[in-house]
Design an enzyme around this catalytic site. Structure first.
Site, PDB file in Angstrom:
ATOM      1  N   ASP A 138       0.842  -1.182   0.000  1.00  0.00           N
ATOM      2  CA  ASP A 138       0.000   0.000   0.000  1.00  0.00           C
ATOM      3  C   ASP A 138       0.883   1.240   0.000  1.00  0.00           C
ATOM      4  OD1 ASP A 138      -2.441   1.271  -0.072  1.00  0.00           O
ATOM      5  OD2 ASP A 138      -2.632   1.401   2.097  1.00  0.00           O
ATOM      6  N   TYR A 140       1.145   5.716  -0.474  1.00  0.00           N
ATOM      7  CA  TYR A 140       0.664   6.904   0.235  1.00  0.00           C
ATOM      8  C   TYR A 140       0.690   8.068  -0.747  1.00  0.00           C
ATOM      9  CZ  TYR A 140       0.266   9.615   4.685  1.00  0.00           C
ATOM     10  OH  TYR A 140      -0.150  10.395   5.750  1.00  0.00           O
ATOM     11  N   HIS A 145      -4.432  13.892   1.268  1.00  0.00           N
ATOM     12  CA  HIS A 145      -4.645  13.109   2.491  1.00  0.00           C
ATOM     13  C   HIS A 145      -3.399  13.137   3.362  1.00  0.00           C
ATOM     14  CE1 HIS A 145      -5.643   9.832   5.228  1.00  0.00           C
ATOM     15  NE2 HIS A 145      -4.479   9.283   4.903  1.00  0.00           N
ATOM     16  N   ARG A 154       1.200  17.246  13.439  1.00  0.00           N
ATOM     17  CA  ARG A 154       2.372  18.113  13.380  1.00  0.00           C
ATOM     18  C   ARG A 154       1.957  19.498  12.893  1.00  0.00           C
ATOM     19  NH1 ARG A 154       3.918  13.299  11.049  1.00  0.00           N
ATOM     20  NH2 ARG A 154       3.614  14.077   8.920  1.00  0.00           N
ATOM     21  N   GLU A 214     -10.394   3.985   4.167  1.00  0.00           N
ATOM     22  CA  GLU A 214      -9.437   4.686   3.310  1.00  0.00           C
ATOM     23  C   GLU A 214      -9.873   4.456   1.876  1.00  0.00           C
ATOM     24  OE1 GLU A 214      -5.324   4.699   3.968  1.00  0.00           O
ATOM     25  OE2 GLU A 214      -5.472   4.780   6.153  1.00  0.00           O
ATOM     26  N   GLU A 216      -9.356   4.236  -1.790  1.00  0.00           N
ATOM     27  CA  GLU A 216      -8.182   4.012  -2.620  1.00  0.00           C
ATOM     28  C   GLU A 216      -8.537   3.341  -3.945  1.00  0.00           C
ATOM     29  OE1 GLU A 216      -4.720   2.369  -0.802  1.00  0.00           O
ATOM     30  OE2 GLU A 216      -5.316   2.934   1.238  1.00  0.00           O
ATOM     31  N   ASP A 249      -8.965   0.297   2.319  1.00  0.00           N
ATOM     32  CA  ASP A 249      -7.940  -0.186   3.244  1.00  0.00           C
ATOM     33  C   ASP A 249      -8.347   0.226   4.659  1.00  0.00           C
ATOM     34  OD1 ASP A 249      -5.532  -1.409   3.956  1.00  0.00           O
ATOM     35  OD2 ASP A 249      -4.502   0.515   4.015  1.00  0.00           O
ATOM     36  N   ARG A 253      -7.480   3.343  13.715  1.00  0.00           N
ATOM     37  CA  ARG A 253      -6.620   4.501  13.982  1.00  0.00           C
ATOM     38  C   ARG A 253      -6.002   4.482  15.375  1.00  0.00           C
ATOM     39  NH1 ARG A 253      -5.384   6.116   8.967  1.00  0.00           N
ATOM     40  NH2 ARG A 253      -7.222   6.774   7.766  1.00  0.00           N
ATOM     41  N   GLN A 256      -3.306   1.820  15.379  1.00  0.00           N
ATOM     42  CA  GLN A 256      -2.232   2.327  14.523  1.00  0.00           C
ATOM     43  C   GLN A 256      -1.423   3.418  15.227  1.00  0.00           C
ATOM     44  OE1 GLN A 256      -3.701   4.010  10.876  1.00  0.00           O
ATOM     45  NE2 GLN A 256      -1.689   4.488  10.058  1.00  0.00           N
ATOM     46  N   TYR A 260       2.648   2.450  15.458  1.00  0.00           N
ATOM     47  CA  TYR A 260       3.322   2.681  14.177  1.00  0.00           C
ATOM     48  C   TYR A 260       4.746   3.229  14.288  1.00  0.00           C
ATOM     49  CZ  TYR A 260       2.922   7.808  13.893  1.00  0.00           C
ATOM     50  OH  TYR A 260       3.053   9.156  14.082  1.00  0.00           O
ATOM     51  N   LYS A 269      -3.655  -2.123  10.491  1.00  0.00           N
ATOM     52  CA  LYS A 269      -3.951  -2.127   9.059  1.00  0.00           C
ATOM     53  C   LYS A 269      -4.110  -3.531   8.465  1.00  0.00           C
ATOM     54  CE  LYS A 269      -3.327   1.287   6.789  1.00  0.00           C
ATOM     55  NZ  LYS A 269      -4.225   2.341   6.301  1.00  0.00           N
ATOM     56  N   THR A 273      -8.788  -5.613   4.048  1.00  0.00           N
ATOM     57  CA  THR A 273      -8.710  -4.686   2.917  1.00  0.00           C
ATOM     58  C   THR A 273      -9.718  -5.189   1.893  1.00  0.00           C
ATOM     59  OG1 THR A 273      -6.363  -4.206   3.278  1.00  0.00           O
ATOM     60  CG2 THR A 273      -7.261  -3.713   1.098  1.00  0.00           C
ATOM     61  N   THR A 370      -4.808   6.723   0.406  1.00  0.00           N
ATOM     62  CA  THR A 370      -6.085   7.431   0.484  1.00  0.00           C
ATOM     63  C   THR A 370      -6.131   8.615  -0.475  1.00  0.00           C
ATOM     64  OG1 THR A 370      -6.207   6.825   2.808  1.00  0.00           O
ATOM     65  CG2 THR A 370      -7.712   8.531   2.055  1.00  0.00           C
ATOM     66  N   GLU A 384      -9.853  12.457   8.501  1.00  0.00           N
ATOM     67  CA  GLU A 384      -9.830  13.833   8.014  1.00  0.00           C
ATOM     68  C   GLU A 384     -11.155  14.538   8.281  1.00  0.00           C
ATOM     69  OE1 GLU A 384      -7.730  13.947   3.901  1.00  0.00           O
ATOM     70  OE2 GLU A 384      -8.350  11.874   4.242  1.00  0.00           O
TER      71      GLU A 384
END
Length: 435
Positions: A138, A140, A145, A154, A214, A216, A249, A253, A256, A260, A269, A273, A370, A384
């Site tokens: 997968d 990104y 996204h 951040r 997600e 995709e 996918d 959260r 994760q 992660y 994850k 899927t 995503t 989001e």
């Protein structure tokens, strides 16, 4: 663009007109537990095994007799391995067989016996995974996204990591958890932080409380490479693509978030899927090519593409259905966005994936990551939409959600143009066995 006319009645709004002709694996009421290849055409499915054995391909001399056995296999891997030129010849031949002015009326149009055995109402068939998936990776590549998700954790000025515009970021997923549309999705359990403020390093093992989607696109490969070799960006990366599917996918959260760092996602994850059942060939999507989003970074030569239109303008949508007491439900379309919102194309993903000599195989599945736009109604994840679970998402029937609850059903759809669509990619959430 108006799809070509067929002698078979095809509803105007069908995803599966003559302009499409995707491939899948089916089981019919005549072939219980015997999987074989098929194509959807309007509200019907053509059983390609029965069609082939009934001399349906007799006018396609370029498809050798021994090659026709690929349609009797329980996956599309052997058909995919024949390569794009053969895929396109078969697709074009089937378009001609179903054309209103077909040159071969005796093949199916006027052949009542074969028509009865091979051309079945869709409701009399069942779909299975189209490919035997050896590996699943997968990516990104949806930069909107990536920016939105990065901004939640951040400073927006540092939302994207420094490497993001230099290479297609990806991780190895779990092929055994890839399931066909309609397969129940069991809420996963794992280590989560119930009180991040007061106990930021003390996890609890519990069912996921932040189950997400997600949105995709998925890409299946039709070419294998030897260990130590690679697929080059402007030579063979694009010809390694068998076709495309919709892909959800699913993401836990909270699991994760805790696991992660430093090596990336695992249990957050790997539980499911979901993909749509019909593989849409690149030739069907050729009229819908579009430019990727602009990447101002000077790319290394192995990622530079000669052409700019290496993604597709496919309208993707997400429906969320909330169950009610009567067994029905209220459905809200929560997203509508173009698949062209990618910074990296699938050929670039393939070229980068194989650049170090990683062996690629027929049936490998690659995910886009995503896909989100820049507007509120174009977001491809609940992460989001809810701003990381901070706000409620308003839905039909006075319903509210931050993340998915048990009983919720999510349905992805995608359409590139009149008669060229993907069908549905659907999953319903069921209670974890750990509850």
């Amino acid at each position: 663009m108006t799809p070509p006319k067929s002698w078979l009645s095809i509803p105007e709004q069908s995803d599966f007109s003559l302009a499409n002709i995707p491939f899948g694996i089916i089981e019919t009421k005549y072939s219980s537990r015997d999987k074989r290849a098929g194509i959807p055409i309007g509200n019907h499915v053509l059983d390609l095994k029965v069609f082939s054995e009934g001399n349906g391909f007799s006018k396609l001399s370029s498809l050798a007799t021994e090659q026709r056995s690929v349609f009797s296999q329980p996956t599309l891997n052997e058909f995919a391995a024949l390569g794009q030129p053969t895929h396109n010849l078969v697709r074009e031949y089937l378009q001609e067989v179903f054309s209103e002015s077909t040159s071969y009326p005796e093949i199916l149009k006027e052949n009542e016996a074969l028509k009865k055995e091979a051309l079945l109402p869709k409701h009399e068939t069942k779909n299975h995974l189209p490919m035997q998936i050896g590996d699943y990776t997968d990516f990104y590549a949806g930069v909107n996204h990536a920016f939105n998700a990065g901004s939640l954790f951040r400073d927006p000025a540092n939302a994207l990591n420094p490497n993001y515009t230099h290479l297609p970021v990806g991780y190895h997923g779990r092929a055994s958890s890839v399931v066909i549309s309609g397969t129940p999705v069991i809420r996963p359990s794992g280590q989560i932080l119930l009180d991040q403020q007061n106990s930021p390093t003390t996890p609890t093992f519990a069912p996921c409380r932040a189950l997400d989607i997600e949105l995709e696109m998925g890409c299946f490969l039709c070419k294998s490479t030897a260990l130590g070799t690679s697929l080059r960006i402007n030579k063979d990366a694009e010809t390694a693509i068998f076709g495309y599917v919709l892909m959800n996918d699913w993401s836990a959260r909270d699991i994760q978030r805790w696991e992660y760092v430093p090596l990336g996602p695992l249990n957050g994850k790997n539980f499911a899927t979901t993909i749509s059942p019909w593989v849409v060939l690149p030739s069907a999507l050729e009229p819908f090519r579009a430019k990727k989003l602009e990447n101002k970074t000077q790319l290394l030569s192995y990622l530079k593409e000669y052409r700019e239109d290496t993604v597709y303008d496919i309208t993707l949508s997400v429906d969320l259905t909330i169950p009610d007491e009567d067994g029905g439900g209220d459905t809200t379309t929560i997203t509508r966005v173009s698949s062209s919102n990618l910074l990296w194309s699938f050929p670039q993903m393939i070229a980068h994936h194989s650049a170090g000599g990683c062996a690629m195989n027929v049936g490998d599945l690659l995910g886009s990551g995503t896909i989100s736009g820049k507007e509120a109604g174009e977001l491809g994840s609940l992460l989001e939409m809810s701003e990381g679970g901070k706000k409620e998402i308003r839905l039909a029937g006075m319903n509210m959600r931050k993340y998915l609850l048990d009983g919720d059903t999510v349905t992805f759809r995608g359409a590139a143009g009149d008669g060229v669509g993907f069908g549905e990619c659907t999953g319903k959430i069921y209670m974890s066995s750990s509850n």
